[in-house]
Design a protein around this motif. Structure first.
Motif, PDB file in Angstrom:
ATOM      1  N   VAL A 247      37.068  29.432 -49.751  1.00 34.98           N
ATOM      2  CA  VAL A 247      38.410  29.998 -49.755  1.00 34.98           C
ATOM      3  C   VAL A 247      38.586  31.530 -49.680  1.00 34.98           C
ATOM      4  CG1 VAL A 247      40.616  30.110 -51.252  1.00 34.98           C
ATOM      5  CG2 VAL A 247      39.155  27.963 -51.309  1.00 34.98           C
ATOM      6  N   ALA A 248      37.819  32.443 -50.260  1.00 36.69           N
ATOM      7  CA  ALA A 248      38.024  33.975 -49.765  1.00 36.69           C
ATOM      8  C   ALA A 248      37.549  34.131 -48.236  1.00 36.69           C
ATOM      9  CB  ALA A 248      36.916  34.437 -50.579  1.00 36.69           C
ATOM     10  N   ALA A 249      36.663  33.324 -47.664  1.00 35.96           N
ATOM     11  CA  ALA A 249      36.509  33.453 -46.283  1.00 35.96           C
ATOM     12  C   ALA A 249      37.665  33.168 -45.452  1.00 35.96           C
ATOM     13  CB  ALA A 249      35.196  32.573 -45.972  1.00 35.96           C
ATOM     14  N   ILE A 250      38.195  31.895 -45.928  1.00 36.77           N
ATOM     15  CA  ILE A 250      39.318  31.546 -45.220  1.00 36.77           C
ATOM     16  C   ILE A 250      40.570  32.644 -45.494  1.00 36.77           C
ATOM     17  CG2 ILE A 250      41.514  30.036 -45.305  1.00 36.77           C
ATOM     18  CD1 ILE A 250      39.420  27.645 -45.849  1.00 36.77           C
ATOM     19  N   PHE A 251      40.494  33.329 -46.693  1.00 43.26           N
ATOM     20  CA  PHE A 251      41.524  34.261 -46.943  1.00 43.26           C
ATOM     21  C   PHE A 251      41.454  35.432 -46.012  1.00 43.26           C
ATOM     22  CE2 PHE A 251      43.014  38.031 -49.391  1.00 43.26           C
ATOM     23  CZ  PHE A 251      44.191  37.945 -49.552  1.00 43.26           C
ATOM     24  N   PHE A 252      40.086  35.952 -45.948  1.00 43.78           N
ATOM     25  CA  PHE A 252      39.769  36.869 -44.999  1.00 43.78           C
ATOM     26  C   PHE A 252      40.023  36.718 -43.624  1.00 43.78           C
ATOM     27  CE2 PHE A 252      36.854  38.417 -48.603  1.00 43.78           C
ATOM     28  CZ  PHE A 252      37.629  39.483 -48.824  1.00 43.78           C
ATOM     29  N   MET A 253      39.930  35.630 -42.950  1.00 45.70           N
ATOM     30  CA  MET A 253      40.269  35.300 -41.757  1.00 45.70           C
ATOM     31  C   MET A 253      41.725  35.042 -41.497  1.00 45.70           C
ATOM     32  SD  MET A 253      37.403  32.346 -40.449  1.00 45.70           S
ATOM     33  CE  MET A 253      38.206  30.900 -41.512  1.00 45.70           C
ATOM     34  N   THR A 254      42.331  34.664 -42.319  1.00 40.38           N
ATOM     35  CA  THR A 254      43.890  34.854 -42.041  1.00 40.38           C
ATOM     36  C   THR A 254      44.412  36.119 -42.333  1.00 40.38           C
ATOM     37  OG1 THR A 254      44.280  34.108 -44.497  1.00 40.38           O
ATOM     38  CG2 THR A 254      44.221  32.363 -42.923  1.00 40.38           C
ATOM     39  N   SER A 255      43.841  37.132 -43.159  1.00 40.57           N
ATOM     40  CA  SER A 255      44.191  38.325 -43.261  1.00 40.57           C
ATOM     41  C   SER A 255      43.839  39.151 -41.737  1.00 40.57           C
ATOM     42  CB  SER A 255      43.357  39.277 -44.228  1.00 40.57           C
ATOM     43  OG  SER A 255      43.897  38.671 -45.496  1.00 40.57           O
ATOM     44  N   LEU A 256      42.851  38.915 -41.210  1.00 38.19           N
ATOM     45  CA  LEU A 256      42.513  39.418 -39.990  1.00 38.19           C
ATOM     46  C   LEU A 256      43.465  39.025 -38.744  1.00 38.19           C
ATOM     47  CD1 LEU A 256      38.482  39.467 -40.000  1.00 38.19           C
ATOM     48  CD2 LEU A 256      40.159  41.482 -40.295  1.00 38.19           C
ATOM     49  N   THR A 257      43.761  37.607 -38.994  1.00 42.55           N
ATOM     50  CA  THR A 257      44.496  37.103 -37.899  1.00 42.55           C
ATOM     51  C   THR A 257      45.938  37.637 -38.134  1.00 42.55           C
ATOM     52  OG1 THR A 257      43.163  34.981 -37.990  1.00 42.55           O
ATOM     53  CG2 THR A 257      45.585  34.663 -36.946  1.00 42.55           C
ATOM     54  N   LEU A 258      46.569  37.823 -39.299  1.00 34.53           N
ATOM     55  CA  LEU A 258      47.831  38.419 -39.630  1.00 34.53           C
ATOM     56  C   LEU A 258      47.997  39.940 -39.015  1.00 34.53           C
ATOM     57  CD1 LEU A 258      48.793  36.954 -42.974  1.00 34.53           C
ATOM     58  CD2 LEU A 258      49.981  36.278 -40.796  1.00 34.53           C
ATOM     59  N   ALA A 259      46.899  40.552 -39.102  1.00 34.08           N
ATOM     60  CA  ALA A 259      46.689  41.774 -38.671  1.00 34.08           C
ATOM     61  C   ALA A 259      46.776  42.043 -37.136  1.00 34.08           C
ATOM     62  CB  ALA A 259      45.720  42.798 -39.196  1.00 34.08           C
ATOM     63  N   TYR A 260      46.269  41.082 -36.616  1.00 31.13           N
ATOM     64  CA  TYR A 260      46.143  41.099 -35.226  1.00 31.13           C
ATOM     65  C   TYR A 260      47.231  40.714 -34.381  1.00 31.13           C
ATOM     66  CZ  TYR A 260      44.830  39.579 -30.289  1.00 31.13           C
ATOM     67  OH  TYR A 260      44.822  39.271 -29.088  1.00 31.13           O
ATOM     68  N   LEU A 261      47.900  39.574 -35.219  1.00 27.89           N
ATOM     69  CA  LEU A 261      49.312  39.072 -34.454  1.00 27.89           C
ATOM     70  C   LEU A 261      50.680  40.113 -34.833  1.00 27.89           C
ATOM     71  CD1 LEU A 261      49.250  35.264 -35.689  1.00 27.89           C
ATOM     72  CD2 LEU A 261      49.093  36.177 -33.227  1.00 27.89           C
ATOM     73  N   GLY A 262      50.363  40.880 -35.982  1.00 32.10           N
ATOM     74  CA  GLY A 262      51.362  41.811 -36.293  1.00 32.10           C
ATOM     75  C   GLY A 262      51.426  42.968 -35.193  1.00 32.10           C
ATOM     76  N   ALA A 263      50.100  43.318 -35.053  1.00 31.52           N
ATOM     77  CA  ALA A 263      50.042  44.488 -33.889  1.00 31.52           C
ATOM     78  C   ALA A 263      50.427  44.206 -32.797  1.00 31.52           C
ATOM     79  CB  ALA A 263      48.485  44.773 -34.041  1.00 31.52           C
ATOM     80  N   LYS A 264      50.542  42.718 -32.259  1.00 29.68           N
ATOM     81  CA  LYS A 264      50.646  42.391 -31.131  1.00 29.68           C
ATOM     82  C   LYS A 264      52.122  42.184 -30.999  1.00 29.68           C
ATOM     83  CE  LYS A 264      49.095  39.334 -28.653  1.00 29.68           C
ATOM     84  NZ  LYS A 264      48.523  37.683 -28.155  1.00 29.68           N
ATOM     85  N   GLN A 265      53.259  42.114 -32.131  1.00 26.14           N
ATOM     86  CA  GLN A 265      54.438  41.850 -31.808  1.00 26.14           C
ATOM     87  C   GLN A 265      55.171  43.023 -31.995  1.00 26.14           C
ATOM     88  OE1 GLN A 265      55.516  39.330 -35.349  1.00 26.14           O
ATOM     89  NE2 GLN A 265      55.171  37.514 -34.377  1.00 26.14           N
ATOM     90  N   VAL A 266      54.813  44.346 -32.310  1.00 26.27           N
ATOM     91  CA  VAL A 266      55.316  45.605 -32.441  1.00 26.27           C
ATOM     92  C   VAL A 266      55.339  46.052 -30.729  1.00 26.27           C
ATOM     93  CG1 VAL A 266      55.053  47.868 -33.183  1.00 26.27           C
ATOM     94  CG2 VAL A 266      54.522  46.151 -34.621  1.00 26.27           C
ATOM     95  N   LYS A 267      56.805  46.314 -30.500  1.00 25.27           N
ATOM     96  CA  LYS A 267      57.007  46.666 -29.351  1.00 25.27           C
ATOM     97  C   LYS A 267      56.975  48.204 -28.967  1.00 25.27           C
ATOM     98  CE  LYS A 267      58.430  42.561 -27.850  1.00 25.27           C
ATOM     99  NZ  LYS A 267      57.401  41.602 -27.016  1.00 25.27           N
ATOM    100  N   GLY A 268      56.285  48.423 -28.126  1.00 25.33           N
ATOM    101  CA  GLY A 268      56.336  49.899 -27.476  1.00 25.33           C
ATOM    102  C   GLY A 268      55.411  50.809 -28.813  1.00 25.33           C
ATOM    103  N   TYR A 269      54.333  49.790 -29.188  1.00 20.56           N
ATOM    104  CA  TYR A 269      53.475  50.492 -30.218  1.00 20.56           C
ATOM    105  C   TYR A 269      52.578  51.449 -29.475  1.00 20.56           C
ATOM    106  CZ  TYR A 269      49.766  51.276 -33.610  1.00 20.56           C
ATOM    107  OH  TYR A 269      48.813  51.837 -34.298  1.00 20.56           O
ATOM    108  N   GLN A 270      52.553  52.693 -30.033  1.00 17.37           N
ATOM    109  CA  GLN A 270      51.706  53.824 -29.638  1.00 17.37           C
ATOM    110  C   GLN A 270      51.016  54.520 -30.731  1.00 17.37           C
ATOM    111  OE1 GLN A 270      53.932  56.732 -27.219  1.00 17.37           O
ATOM    112  NE2 GLN A 270      53.294  55.468 -25.427  1.00 17.37           N
ATOM    113  N   SER A 271      49.554  55.027 -30.818  1.00 19.74           N
ATOM    114  CA  SER A 271      49.104  55.666 -31.944  1.00 19.74           C
ATOM    115  C   SER A 271      49.662  57.166 -32.015  1.00 19.74           C
ATOM    116  CB  SER A 271      47.678  55.493 -31.867  1.00 19.74           C
ATOM    117  OG  SER A 271      47.100  56.420 -30.877  1.00 19.74           O
TER     118      SER A 271
END
Length: 107
Positions: free
Chosen positions: A59-83
């Motif tokens: 369950v902890a491994a699944i939790f970490f995978m979903t955390s990384l997936t949410l971070a990836y999807l969240g970064a893709k959704q931001v429009k005009g993102y620049q560091s």
């Protein structure tokens, strides 16, 4: 997709909390030597630790995978993102010395 992964993430987080709270601490076995009810546990005398540890690890491994997936999807959704490094430098215009409102001294 983001809301689906977020829902799975929240359910897995709740299951992980419950699994951690079900496990015995390291000092819990000392009470069994003095007549504690280890035979009254659901999994028997010593079978719960191995089973719960394996389930918690999965369950902890699944939790970490979903955390990384949410971070990836969240970064893709931001429009005009620049560091911060990629943002252009904004310069201000210099004022002319003639535009000052200082009093003029007669000659």
């Amino acid at each position: 997709m983001f809301s689906f992964v977020l829902t799975i993430h929240l359910v897995v987080a709740f299951i992980l909390i419950v699994l951690v709270l079900l496990q015995h601490g390291k000092g819990a076995d000392a009470g069994a030597n003095f007549g504690g009810g280890s035979s009254q546990s659901v999994f028997g005398g010593g079978g719960s630790s191995s089973f719960l540890l394996k389930v918690t690890a999965v369950v902890a491994a699944i939790f970490f995978m979903t955390s990384l997936t949410l971070a990836y999807l969240g970064a893709k959704q931001v429009k005009g993102y620049q560091s911060v490094v990629q943002k252009p430098v904004v310069t201000t215009e210099k004022k002319n010395n003639n535009d000052t409102k200082a009093p003029v001294v007669p000659e």
